[in-house]
Design an enzyme around this catalytic site. Structure first.
Site, PDB file in Angstrom:
ATOM      1  N   GLY A   1      32.309  51.501   3.310  1.00 27.17           N
ATOM      2  CA  GLY A   1      32.337  51.040   4.701  1.00 27.17           C
ATOM      3  C   GLY A   1      33.418  50.004   4.975  1.00 27.17           C
TER       4      GLY A   1
ATOM      5  N   TYR B   1      21.838  48.298   9.805  1.00 25.41           N
ATOM      6  CA  TYR B   1      23.121  47.831  10.330  1.00 25.41           C
ATOM      7  C   TYR B   1      23.091  47.892  11.865  1.00 25.41           C
TER       8      TYR B   1
ATOM      9  N   ARG C   1      26.732  58.667  -5.900  1.00 23.37           N
ATOM     10  CA  ARG C   1      26.753  58.146  -7.267  1.00 23.37           C
ATOM     11  C   ARG C   1      27.118  59.210  -8.311  1.00 23.37           C
TER      12      ARG C   1
ATOM     13  N   CYS D   1      26.338  50.349 -10.236  1.00 19.29           N
ATOM     14  CA  CYS D   1      26.844  50.615  -8.877  1.00 19.29           C
ATOM     15  C   CYS D   1      26.145  49.678  -7.894  1.00 19.29           C
TER      16      CYS D   1
ATOM     17  N   ALA E   1      26.051  53.600 -27.535  1.00 13.98           N
ATOM     18  CA  ALA E   1      27.349  53.035 -27.930  1.00 13.98           C
ATOM     19  C   ALA E   1      28.095  54.007 -28.848  1.00 13.98           C
TER      20      ALA E   1
ATOM     21  N   GLU F   1      20.491  40.421 -24.234  1.00 12.76           N
ATOM     22  CA  GLU F   1      20.770  41.001 -22.909  1.00 12.76           C
ATOM     23  C   GLU F   1      21.576  42.287 -22.980  1.00 12.76           C
TER      24      GLU F   1
HETATM   25  P1  FAD Z   1      20.701  52.096 -30.222  1.00  8.80           P
HETATM   26  O1  FAD Z   1      20.358  52.851 -29.035  1.00  8.80           O
HETATM   27  O2  FAD Z   1      19.665  51.206 -30.817  1.00  8.80           O
HETATM   28  O3  FAD Z   1      21.199  53.137 -31.332  1.00  8.80           O
HETATM   29  C1  FAD Z   1      21.429  52.777 -32.672  1.00  8.80           C
HETATM   30  C2  FAD Z   1      21.379  54.039 -33.529  1.00  8.80           C
HETATM   31  O4  FAD Z   1      21.846  53.719 -34.821  1.00  8.80           O
HETATM   32  C3  FAD Z   1      19.991  54.615 -33.703  1.00  8.80           C
HETATM   33  O5  FAD Z   1      19.989  55.973 -33.357  1.00  8.80           O
HETATM   34  C4  FAD Z   1      19.703  54.443 -35.192  1.00  8.80           C
HETATM   35  O6  FAD Z   1      18.930  55.500 -35.727  1.00  8.80           O
HETATM   36  C5  FAD Z   1      21.093  54.440 -35.765  1.00  8.80           C
HETATM   37  N1  FAD Z   1      21.259  53.754 -37.055  1.00  8.80           N
HETATM   38  C6  FAD Z   1      20.976  52.473 -37.363  1.00  8.80           C
HETATM   39  N2  FAD Z   1      21.337  52.200 -38.633  1.00  8.80           N
HETATM   40  C7  FAD Z   1      21.860  53.345 -39.133  1.00  8.80           C
HETATM   41  C8  FAD Z   1      22.437  53.707 -40.383  1.00  8.80           C
HETATM   42  N3  FAD Z   1      22.588  52.827 -41.377  1.00  8.80           N
HETATM   43  N4  FAD Z   1      22.868  54.973 -40.557  1.00  8.80           N
HETATM   44  C9  FAD Z   1      22.760  55.892 -39.563  1.00  8.80           C
HETATM   45  N5  FAD Z   1      22.229  55.590 -38.360  1.00  8.80           N
HETATM   46  C10 FAD Z   1      21.801  54.331 -38.160  1.00  8.80           C
HETATM   47  N6  FAD Z   1      19.102  50.208 -21.061  1.00  8.80           N
HETATM   48  C11 FAD Z   1      19.569  50.333 -19.848  1.00  8.80           C
HETATM   49  O7  FAD Z   1      20.738  50.028 -19.613  1.00  8.80           O
HETATM   50  N7  FAD Z   1      18.806  50.804 -18.816  1.00  8.80           N
HETATM   51  C12 FAD Z   1      17.539  51.168 -19.011  1.00  8.80           C
HETATM   52  O8  FAD Z   1      16.869  51.583 -18.058  1.00  8.80           O
HETATM   53  C13 FAD Z   1      17.006  51.062 -20.298  1.00  8.80           C
HETATM   54  N8  FAD Z   1      15.725  51.410 -20.531  1.00  8.80           N
HETATM   55  C14 FAD Z   1      15.238  51.285 -21.782  1.00  8.80           C
HETATM   56  C15 FAD Z   1      13.924  51.635 -22.001  1.00  8.80           C
HETATM   57  C16 FAD Z   1      13.373  51.540 -23.272  1.00  8.80           C
HETATM   58  C17 FAD Z   1      11.942  51.918 -23.483  1.00  8.80           C
HETATM   59  C18 FAD Z   1      14.182  51.082 -24.345  1.00  8.80           C
HETATM   60  C19 FAD Z   1      13.622  50.975 -25.727  1.00  8.80           C
HETATM   61  C20 FAD Z   1      15.492  50.710 -24.128  1.00  8.80           C
HETATM   62  C21 FAD Z   1      16.022  50.797 -22.846  1.00  8.80           C
HETATM   63  N9  FAD Z   1      17.328  50.422 -22.560  1.00  8.80           N
HETATM   64  C22 FAD Z   1      17.828  50.567 -21.315  1.00  8.80           C
HETATM   65  C23 FAD Z   1      18.171  49.788 -23.587  1.00  8.80           C
HETATM   66  C24 FAD Z   1      19.208  50.764 -24.152  1.00  8.80           C
HETATM   67  O9  FAD Z   1      18.572  51.934 -24.587  1.00  8.80           O
HETATM   68  C25 FAD Z   1      19.976  50.083 -25.279  1.00  8.80           C
HETATM   69  O10 FAD Z   1      20.664  48.980 -24.748  1.00  8.80           O
HETATM   70  C26 FAD Z   1      20.964  51.017 -25.917  1.00  8.80           C
HETATM   71  O11 FAD Z   1      20.287  52.135 -26.464  1.00  8.80           O
HETATM   72  C27 FAD Z   1      21.731  50.318 -27.030  1.00  8.80           C
HETATM   73  O12 FAD Z   1      22.640  51.245 -27.553  1.00  8.80           O
HETATM   74  P2  FAD Z   1      23.194  51.153 -29.038  1.00  8.80           P
HETATM   75  O13 FAD Z   1      23.985  52.394 -29.227  1.00  8.80           O
HETATM   76  O14 FAD Z   1      23.873  49.851 -29.256  1.00  8.80           O
HETATM   77  O15 FAD Z   1      21.936  51.133 -30.002  1.00  8.80           O
HETATM   78  P1  NAP Z   2      14.758  41.242 -22.666  1.00 11.56           P
HETATM   79  O1  NAP Z   2      15.055  41.649 -21.289  1.00 11.56           O
HETATM   80  O2  NAP Z   2      15.643  40.265 -23.328  1.00 11.56           O
HETATM   81  O3  NAP Z   2      13.273  40.717 -22.653  1.00 11.56           O
HETATM   82  C1  NAP Z   2      12.662  40.205 -23.785  1.00 11.56           C
HETATM   83  C2  NAP Z   2      11.364  39.490 -23.408  1.00 11.56           C
HETATM   84  O4  NAP Z   2      10.827  38.919 -24.581  1.00 11.56           O
HETATM   85  C3  NAP Z   2      11.547  38.392 -22.420  1.00 11.56           C
HETATM   86  O5  NAP Z   2      10.491  38.493 -21.474  1.00 11.56           O
HETATM   87  C4  NAP Z   2      11.430  37.109 -23.235  1.00 11.56           C
HETATM   88  O6  NAP Z   2      10.878  36.243 -22.281  1.00 11.56           O
HETATM   89  C5  NAP Z   2      10.548  37.543 -24.386  1.00 11.56           C
HETATM   90  N1  NAP Z   2      10.852  36.890 -25.669  1.00 11.56           N
HETATM   91  C6  NAP Z   2      12.053  36.613 -26.211  1.00 11.56           C
HETATM   92  N2  NAP Z   2      11.917  36.032 -27.421  1.00 11.56           N
HETATM   93  C7  NAP Z   2      10.593  35.940 -27.658  1.00 11.56           C
HETATM   94  C8  NAP Z   2       9.811  35.428 -28.726  1.00 11.56           C
HETATM   95  N3  NAP Z   2      10.360  34.893 -29.816  1.00 11.56           N
HETATM   96  N4  NAP Z   2       8.488  35.504 -28.614  1.00 11.56           N
HETATM   97  C9  NAP Z   2       7.891  36.025 -27.533  1.00 11.56           C
HETATM   98  N5  NAP Z   2       8.585  36.527 -26.483  1.00 11.56           N
HETATM   99  C10 NAP Z   2       9.918  36.476 -26.544  1.00 11.56           C
HETATM  100  O7  NAP Z   2      14.727  42.489 -23.631  1.00 11.56           O
HETATM  101  P2  NAP Z   2      13.954  43.875 -23.589  1.00 11.56           P
HETATM  102  O8  NAP Z   2      12.855  43.950 -22.618  1.00 11.56           O
HETATM  103  O9  NAP Z   2      13.620  44.073 -25.023  1.00 11.56           O
HETATM  104  O10 NAP Z   2      15.045  44.881 -23.153  1.00 11.56           O
HETATM  105  C11 NAP Z   2      16.228  45.085 -23.937  1.00 11.56           C
HETATM  106  C12 NAP Z   2      17.383  45.433 -23.052  1.00 11.56           C
HETATM  107  O11 NAP Z   2      17.173  46.734 -22.536  1.00 11.56           O
HETATM  108  C13 NAP Z   2      17.464  44.482 -21.886  1.00 11.56           C
HETATM  109  O12 NAP Z   2      18.673  43.755 -21.944  1.00 11.56           O
HETATM  110  C14 NAP Z   2      17.408  45.348 -20.680  1.00 11.56           C
HETATM  111  O13 NAP Z   2      18.519  45.099 -19.830  1.00 11.56           O
HETATM  112  C15 NAP Z   2      17.476  46.761 -21.181  1.00 11.56           C
HETATM  113  N6  NAP Z   2      16.487  47.520 -20.421  1.00 11.56           N
HETATM  114  C16 NAP Z   2      16.721  47.740 -19.138  1.00 11.56           C
HETATM  115  C17 NAP Z   2      15.797  48.420 -18.384  1.00 11.56           C
HETATM  116  C18 NAP Z   2      16.054  48.707 -16.940  1.00 11.56           C
HETATM  117  O14 NAP Z   2      15.192  49.280 -16.279  1.00 11.56           O
HETATM  118  N7  NAP Z   2      17.204  48.380 -16.399  1.00 11.56           N
HETATM  119  C19 NAP Z   2      14.618  48.852 -18.945  1.00 11.56           C
HETATM  120  C20 NAP Z   2      14.392  48.583 -20.283  1.00 11.56           C
HETATM  121  C21 NAP Z   2      15.329  47.899 -21.006  1.00 11.56           C
HETATM  122  P3  NAP Z   2      10.331  34.779 -22.575  1.00 11.56           P
HETATM  123  O15 NAP Z   2      11.304  34.192 -23.550  1.00 11.56           O
HETATM  124  O16 NAP Z   2      10.292  34.071 -21.273  1.00 11.56           O
HETATM  125  O17 NAP Z   2       8.965  34.981 -23.108  1.00 11.56           O
HETATM  126 FE1  SF4 Z   3      24.391  56.725 -11.326  1.00 12.77          FE
HETATM  127 FE2  SF4 Z   3      23.633  54.614 -12.794  1.00 12.77          FE
HETATM  128 FE3  SF4 Z   3      26.183  55.401 -12.709  1.00 12.77          FE
HETATM  129 FE4  SF4 Z   3      25.091  54.234 -10.583  1.00 12.77          FE
HETATM  130  S1  SF4 Z   3      25.409  53.305 -12.568  1.00 12.77           S
HETATM  131  S2  SF4 Z   3      26.373  56.041 -10.605  1.00 12.77           S
HETATM  132  S3  SF4 Z   3      23.047  55.084 -10.666  1.00 12.77           S
HETATM  133  S4  SF4 Z   3      24.455  56.547 -13.554  1.00 12.77           S
END
Ligand code: FAD
Ligand code: NAP
Ligand code: SF4
Length: 676
Positions: free
Chosen positions: A62, A169, A314, A344, A387, A659
């Site tokens: 916009g 708007y 998106r 986004c 990653a 984070e």
């Molecule tokens: P990981 O996803 O942890 O992948 C690491 C990989 O390394 C694994 O597959 C593991 O098996 C492998 N590995 C480890 N050591 C070895 C080894 N020695 N040899 C071979 N393989 C190995 N993030 C968002 O941005 N939005 C969300 O909505 C969101 N929702 C989430 C919901 C849930 C329930 C969870 C658990 C996570 C969510 N996340 C979300 C977080 C997101 O999934 C992580 O930030 C992301 O997966 C991190 O990517 P990574 O590749 O660094 O590690």
């Molecule tokens: P997180 O956002 O860092 O939350 C961790 C929680 O644990 C916080 O509530 C923290 O709050 C608590 N905590 C930290 N240290 C602790 C301790 N020693 N003992 C007890 N509580 C403790 O991490 P996450 O929920 O594990 O998620 C991981 C990442 O995945 C996040 O960065 C998030 O962005 C991503 N993710 C995103 C989505 C999404 O919908 N966008 C969904 C799932 C995950 P207090 O310290 O206040 O207790």
């Molecule tokens: Fe779609 Fe998420 Fe990318 Fe936005 S950030 S365009 S919602 S995949």
């Protein structure tokens, strides 16, 4: 000849004076580029890449017709029009058949300036300022500014303009009584209330002539209690058609409404039938939108007669080549938008530039060019989470030879946990995309293989990229090894039973997701439109005022009592996404989940979880305590590689777990791959 798979999508659309080459357009999105130094050059590259990707029409973010309409980028002078030339030229050079349309957005009471204006001096729930009530001269000025802006857009080489008449708007605030309390000819009954938007279209048409696309974005369902009725929407559609609109685009919700309309928990194409109903009453083509993220969804919507055109906004951030891939039968290569909003809309609302979680190159095309590697090398990537996957695919595309190791039997890392959460079904699409790209690019995938320093040394790779992710943090707490304590991975995968009374320790994204999963029952609202309607109080079929029912929300839920806890003071959920956090909080509160902050954990024993809540001893007498207390980086492999003198790089959670989300993991991996 009709396209064999998508005959409706690839049918051209004749507008009389011009023709659209297909039925998919890129919907308007604010990118933030229009407000920064060098932004128009970046916008030109961004839109040109989408034009080359096959889309029929592009609508820009916009642009305000005057200062009071936005406070940021505006188009009200010839000098400002000249800045846009680079954008329109780039798009037409990329493909002369692609139309580029500029959106005129007058934010009214939502403009970020004290000079903002509205029909009445009523502050929006989400607005920063009380708007200045327009007097008769003020109304005339706004009308003239719209017409001037449209004419300037034409002079800048645009093929049309879209005028947004929705979302809270300016134009939409004239339409409803809650924001228009005027008693002159611009307020009162509906004929008066719609006079301003209709007059805007009439003046714009007069200013640009007949051979210019004029899209009006109508508030097809504003999701406001006491909002517009279905009949009023149709009356408005007919009036703007008569005033000169060439296309009507449907928009759902005002920004301040409490119904999610584009988040991942919204079913695909949920709103299309609303467009279809209006379409029966007008003669001009109609655009539908919202959660249409794959070509088969677009085809189904068009085939059902719900719309003439489909807006994908998106999804074009996520994959610039979406339309070409559909045309060529390569839809399994589409990097699908998962509707997370994280890079986004969340960025827009926090003043950052727009990009995309699954495609960090979006809006950064000039900063992140993809070039063949100077020297193709043999690279090992350990970890097939977001990653590792992103690095492997980007590096392979540049010509490197990649071996991707993962200890798990499938790719995905934590995305395999995320995709199990109701509302996050789309995350599976990202894994489908990566699976296909691994195959296509000839990446050697070694699953069920825990890589160690010896294995990697023996394989003789030139370099190792360590993407081994995270380990869940285990808080140092008496009783943390008690049978009641369950880690979130075991809870999500169902490896350990979860009882009826549950405390969740940790209120980040994962704590909220776990609460969603364990309180869920019945079909997921994200894939079932009737369930979505019941859970959010929406009635598509009958279109009561605003489309909202006002009846108590009906949610099917598991027989569980759940409490989410955090140590920090205040209500949990503050760290969730800016544009989606409220939906998660509201949805859990409606399921009876309690949210408690200011907790000190003392111990877990047979009685449950012992705590202090704001200093008061409090026992949560629960069956299960699910630990969602954040993560630590998993660096054991990296440390071993360094000790063995093997060259290694760290990305994703393994690099920095605090984070960490998939947005950062993928962006970091992509940047390294483009530089490798
Ligand atoms: P990981 O996803 O942890 O992948 C690491 C990989 O390394 C694994 O597959 C593991 O098996 C492998 N590995 C480890 N050591 C070895 C080894 N020695 N040899 C071979 N393989 C190995 N993030 C968002 O941005 N939005 C969300 O909505 C969101 N929702 C989430 C919901 C849930 C329930 C969870 C658990 C996570 C969510 N996340 C979300 C977080 C997101 O999934 C992580 O930030 C992301 O997966 C991190 O990517 P990574 O590749 O660094 O590690
Ligand atoms: P997180 O956002 O860092 O939350 C961790 C929680 O644990 C916080 O509530 C923290 O709050 C608590 N905590 C930290 N240290 C602790 C301790 N020693 N003992 C007890 N509580 C403790 O991490 P996450 O929920 O594990 O998620 C991981 C990442 O995945 C996040 O960065 C998030 O962005 C991503 N993710 C995103 C989505 C999404 O919908 N966008 C969904 C799932 C995950 P207090 O310290 O206040 O207790
Ligand atoms: Fe779609 Fe998420 Fe990318 Fe936005 S950030 S365009 S919602 S995949």
């Amino acid at each position: 000849m009709a396209h064999p798979r998508y005959p409706h999508v690839f049918a051209p659309l004749d507008l009389g004076f011009t023709r659209l080459k297909n039925r998919i357009l890129m919907g308007s999105m604010h990118t933030g580029l229009e407000d920064i130094e060098g932004g128009f050059e970046r916008m030109a590259a961004f839109f040109a890449e989408r034009a080359r990707g096959g889309v029929g029409m592009i609508i820009t973010g916009g642009i305000a017709p005057n200062h009071e309409g936005g406070g940021g980028a505006k188009l009200s002078t010839p000098a400002e029009a000249a800045q846009h030339r680079i954008v329109t030229d780039a798009v037409h050079a990329a493909d002369p058949d692609v139309k580029i349309v500029m959106q005129i957005l007058h934010a009214g009471p939502l403009a970020g300036t004290p000079a903002c204006v509205a029909p009445s001096a009523i502050r929006s729930r989400i607005g920063r300022f009380v708007p200045n009530e327009l007097d008769a001269d003020g109304i005339e000025k706004q009308l003239a500014d719209f017409a001037n802006c449209a004419a300037l857009a034409k002079s800048a080489g645009y093929d049309g303009v879209e005028i947004i008449g929705s979302a809270g708007y300016l134009l939409s605030t004239f339409l409803v009584e809650r924001t228009n309390t005027r008693t002159d000819e611009w307020g009162g009954d509906f004929t008066n209330r719609m006079r301003f938007p209709v007059e805007v279209i009439r003046r714009a048409r007069a200013a640009v002539g007949d051979d210019f696309i004029l899209v009006f974005r109508i508030p097809a369902m504003d999701m406001l209690e006491g909002g517009m009725s279905g009949e009023e929407v149709i009356e408005l559609a007919q009036a703007v058609e008569a005033a000169g609109a060439s296309i009507i685009s449907t928009h759902f919700t005002w920004h301040e409404a409490q119904v999610p309309t584009i988040a991942t928990m919204v079913p695909r194409a949920a709103f299309a039938e609303v467009t279809g109903r209006i379409r029966k009453h007008v003669g001009v083509p109609m655009i539908t939108s919202n959660r249409i993220n794959m070509p088969d969804v677009a085809e189904a919507v068009l085939a059902a007669g719900h719309a003439d055109l489909v807006s994908m906004a998106r999804p074009m951030l996520a994959d610039a080549d979406l339309v070409n891939k559909a045309r060529d039968g390569r839809e399994d290569e589409i990097n699908t938008c998962i509707a997370c909003n994280q890079a986004c809309l969340d960025h827009t609302f926090t003043g950052k530039l727009t990009s995309c979680l699954v495609n960090p190159r979006a809006c950064n095309e000039t900063l992140m060019p993809v070039r063949p590697a100077a020297v193709a090398r043999d690279l090992a990537v350990v970890g097939a989470g977001p990653a590792g996957l992103a690095f492997a695919v980007e590096a392979a595309q540049r010509g490197h030879r990649i071996t991707l190791y993962d200890a798990a039997p499938e790719i995905g890392g934590q995305f395999n946990l995320a995709r199990r959460v109701p509302g996050k079904e789309e995350f599976s699409e990202t894994l489908r995309y990566f699976r296909r790209m691994i195959d296509k690019l000839g990446i050697t995938l070694k699953l069920n293989t825990r890589a160690d320093a010896a294995l990697l040394a023996a394989a003789g790779h030139d370099e190792v990229v360590v993407a081994t992710g995270i380990r869940p943090r285990v808080p140092d707490l008496p009783g943390i090894d008690h049978p009641k304590a369950v880690g979130y991975i075991d809870a999500i995968l169902g490896h350990r039973p979860v009882g009826r009374r549950v405390a969740i320790m940790g209120a980040g994204g994962i704590g909220f997701d776990v609460a969603t999963l364990i309180t869920h029952a019945g079909p997921s609202a994200a894939v079932d439109i009737p369930t979505f309607c019941r859970e959010w109080g929406v009635d598509f079929a009958n279109h009561p005022r605003g489309g909202v029912t006002g009846v108590p929300i009906q949610i099917e839920k598991a027989d569980r009592e759940v409490v989410i806890l955090q140590r920090r003071d205040g209500a949990p959920g503050k760290t969730l996404g800016r544009t989606t956090g409220w939906t998660h909080r509201l949805s859990l509160v409606r399921r009876g989940v309690k949210l408690i902050g200011g907790v000190t954990y003392l111990k877990i024993d047979d009685d449950g979880l012992h705590t202090l809540v704001n200093g008061e001893p409090t026992l949560f007498a629960v069956d299960t305590v699910i630990i969602c207390a954040g993560q630590e980086p998993e660096r054991s492999l990296y440390d071993a590689l360094l000790a063995a003198g093997i060259n290694a790089r760290l990305i994703g959670g393994a690099n920095e777990a605090a984070e960490l989300d998939a947005k950062r993991a993928i962006a970091e991996a992509t940047e390294l791959a483009l530089a490798s």
